[in-house]
Design a protein around this motif. Structure first.
Motif, short mmCIF file in Angstrom:
data_model
loop_
_atom_site.label_atom_id
_atom_site.label_comp_id
_atom_site.label_asym_id
_atom_site.label_seq_id
_atom_site.Cartn_x
_atom_site.Cartn_y
_atom_site.Cartn_z
N GLU A 194 0.73 -1.38 -0.22
CA GLU A 194 -0.20 0.49 -0.40
C GLU A 194 0.60 1.23 -0.13
O GLU A 194 0.55 2.15 -0.77
CB GLU A 194 -0.72 0.12 1.53
CG GLU A 194 -2.47 0.85 1.28
CD GLU A 194 -3.19 0.93 2.11
OE1 GLU A 194 -3.86 -0.69 2.03
OE2 GLU A 194 -3.27 1.40 3.15
N LEU A 197 2.81 1.64 -3.11
CA LEU A 197 1.65 2.12 -4.18
C LEU A 197 1.06 3.33 -3.68
O LEU A 197 -0.37 3.53 -4.62
CB LEU A 197 0.76 0.87 -4.70
CG LEU A 197 0.97 -0.19 -5.37
CD1 LEU A 197 0.03 -1.16 -5.59
CD2 LEU A 197 1.34 0.07 -6.55
N THR A 198 1.65 4.48 -2.55
CA THR A 198 0.82 5.46 -2.70
C THR A 198 1.64 6.70 -3.45
O THR A 198 3.24 6.16 -3.10
CB THR A 198 1.07 5.26 -1.13
OG1 THR A 198 0.08 5.29 -1.03
CG2 THR A 198 0.61 7.18 -0.98
N ILE A 199 1.44 7.17 -4.54
CA ILE A 199 2.29 7.96 -5.27
C ILE A 199 1.88 9.25 -4.67
O ILE A 199 0.64 10.20 -4.44
CB ILE A 199 1.70 8.20 -6.71
CG1 ILE A 199 1.40 6.76 -7.01
CG2 ILE A 199 2.63 8.87 -6.68
CD1 ILE A 199 2.35 5.95 -7.07
N LYS B 39 -2.95 1.76 -11.74
CA LYS B 39 -2.29 0.73 -10.18
C LYS B 39 -2.17 1.45 -8.57
O LYS B 39 -2.32 0.50 -8.04
CB LYS B 39 -1.47 0.39 -10.92
CG LYS B 39 -1.54 -0.74 -11.93
CD LYS B 39 -0.55 -1.53 -11.98
CE LYS B 39 -0.61 -2.24 -13.57
NZ LYS B 39 1.14 -2.45 -14.19
N ALA B 40 -2.46 2.36 -9.15
CA ALA B 40 -2.28 3.35 -7.80
C ALA B 40 -3.34 3.43 -6.26
O ALA B 40 -4.72 4.11 -6.67
CB ALA B 40 -1.87 4.71 -8.08
N LYS B 41 -2.48 2.93 -5.45
CA LYS B 41 -3.84 2.49 -3.89
C LYS B 41 -4.05 3.94 -3.33
O LYS B 41 -5.62 4.13 -2.74
CB LYS B 41 -3.29 2.15 -3.11
CG LYS B 41 -3.46 0.36 -3.33
CD LYS B 41 -2.99 -0.99 -2.45
CE LYS B 41 -3.11 -2.17 -2.99
NZ LYS B 41 -3.27 -3.24 -1.80
N ALA B 42 -3.28 4.82 -3.70
CA ALA B 42 -3.75 6.27 -3.27
C ALA B 42 -2.59 7.43 -3.96
O ALA B 42 -1.58 7.27 -3.95
CB ALA B 42 -3.47 6.40 -1.55
N VAL B 43 -3.02 8.30 -3.62
CA VAL B 43 -2.43 9.66 -4.00
C VAL B 43 -2.62 10.70 -3.22
O VAL B 43 -3.06 11.73 -1.90
CB VAL B 43 -3.20 10.47 -5.68
CG1 VAL B 43 -2.29 11.52 -6.31
CG2 VAL B 43 -2.98 9.18 -6.34
#
Lengths: 199, 68
Positions: A194, A197-199, B39-43
């Motif tokens: 998680e 995958l947090t940008i 594909k990102a789970k959060a920004v």
């Protein structure tokens, strides 16, 4: 603030991890030597039983302080100087004990190998990777197998026979701990993914 | 996921390339690709702020909600 590279260097220099890694390697070598020596003696024993006339063995004591055991004994329990003679060991009991002992040693080797993989991943800062979840699960299954293998003991000599069922709680507890650690690492893996995958 | 990232569309409108945007907002092209492909789970708000500043747009121009 420390960079990823700095952390990696620190982990590589971590003495605790290095000691654990060394102990793992050392234990693996010991197990391999034990397997080779036992197998050599076992094979030689088949061809030349007379060489082992003077070899006497003691009944193995319970390896775990917490265990459930039921025993059935036929014949007089040898004590002191009247230890069991290796040459009196009956064929079926000998093969059974040898195969069980070797299987447990191999399982111990596999457990140490999996633990070594976990240590390596911690040094490489890949602690919460999926591979560690699988490693702990494997350790749990191997411990269960060891418990299963240790359950039945069959000692048959010419004038003395002992059969016993015992459950070693220690190894069962280790298995439980390994499965719990696998779940904890799975949760850690979810959090890591998680975070990645947090940008 | 019902949230769609319209970064490609905005980039095309602005005539900007992905690696150029990645450089401007200070993230890797791999991470920008994760964002673009959904594909990102959060920004992070900080990332969103940088994207809006670089592309001179509103968050609503980049993010779109569609029912499943």
């Amino acid at each position: 603030m420390l960079s990823q590279n700095d952390n990696y260097t620190l982990m590589n220099k971590n003495s605790l991890l290095n000691i654990a890694n060394f102990l793992c390697q050392f234990y693996k070598v010991l197990i391999a030597i034990a397997i080779i020596i036992t197998t050599t003696i076992f094979i030689h024993f088949q061809f030349d039983k007379d060489s082992y006339k003077e070899w006497k063995i003691e009944q193995p004591e319970s390896d775990s302080p917490i265990r459930y055991e039921t025993t059935d004994v036929v014949g007089e329990n040898p004590i002191g100087d009247q230890k069991l003679k290796l040459s009196d060991w009956r064929f079926l009991s000998l093969y059974f004990s040898y195969l069980k002992f070797i299987a447990i040693l191999i399982l111990n080797y596999l457990i140490i190998t999996q633990f070594g993989k976990v240590l390596k991943s911690v040094r490489e800062l890949k602690t919460f990777h999926q591979t560690n979840v699988e490693a702990f699960r494997k350790i749990g299954y191997y411990c269960l197998l060891i418990t299963g293998l240790s359950t039945f003991n069959y000692w048959a000599f010419n004038e003395y026979t002992k059969t016993s069922f015992s459950v070693s709680i220690n190894v069962l507890l280790l298995s439980l701990i390994a499965f719990i650690l696998a779940e904890i690492f799975k949760e850690g893996n979810n959090l890591m993914e998680e975070n990645q995958l947090t940008i | 996921m019902p949230i769609i990232i319209n970064l490609d569309k905005i980039l095309e409108e602005r005539g900007m390339k992905s690696n150029e945007l990645a450089e401007k907002i200070g993230i890797t092209t791999a991470n920008l690709s994760i964002l673009k492909t959904g594909k990102a789970k959060a920004v992070r708000f900080s990332t969103l702020e940088s994207i809006c500043e670089a592309l001179d747009c509103q968050p609503g121009d980049i993010l779109e909600y569609t029912k499943n």
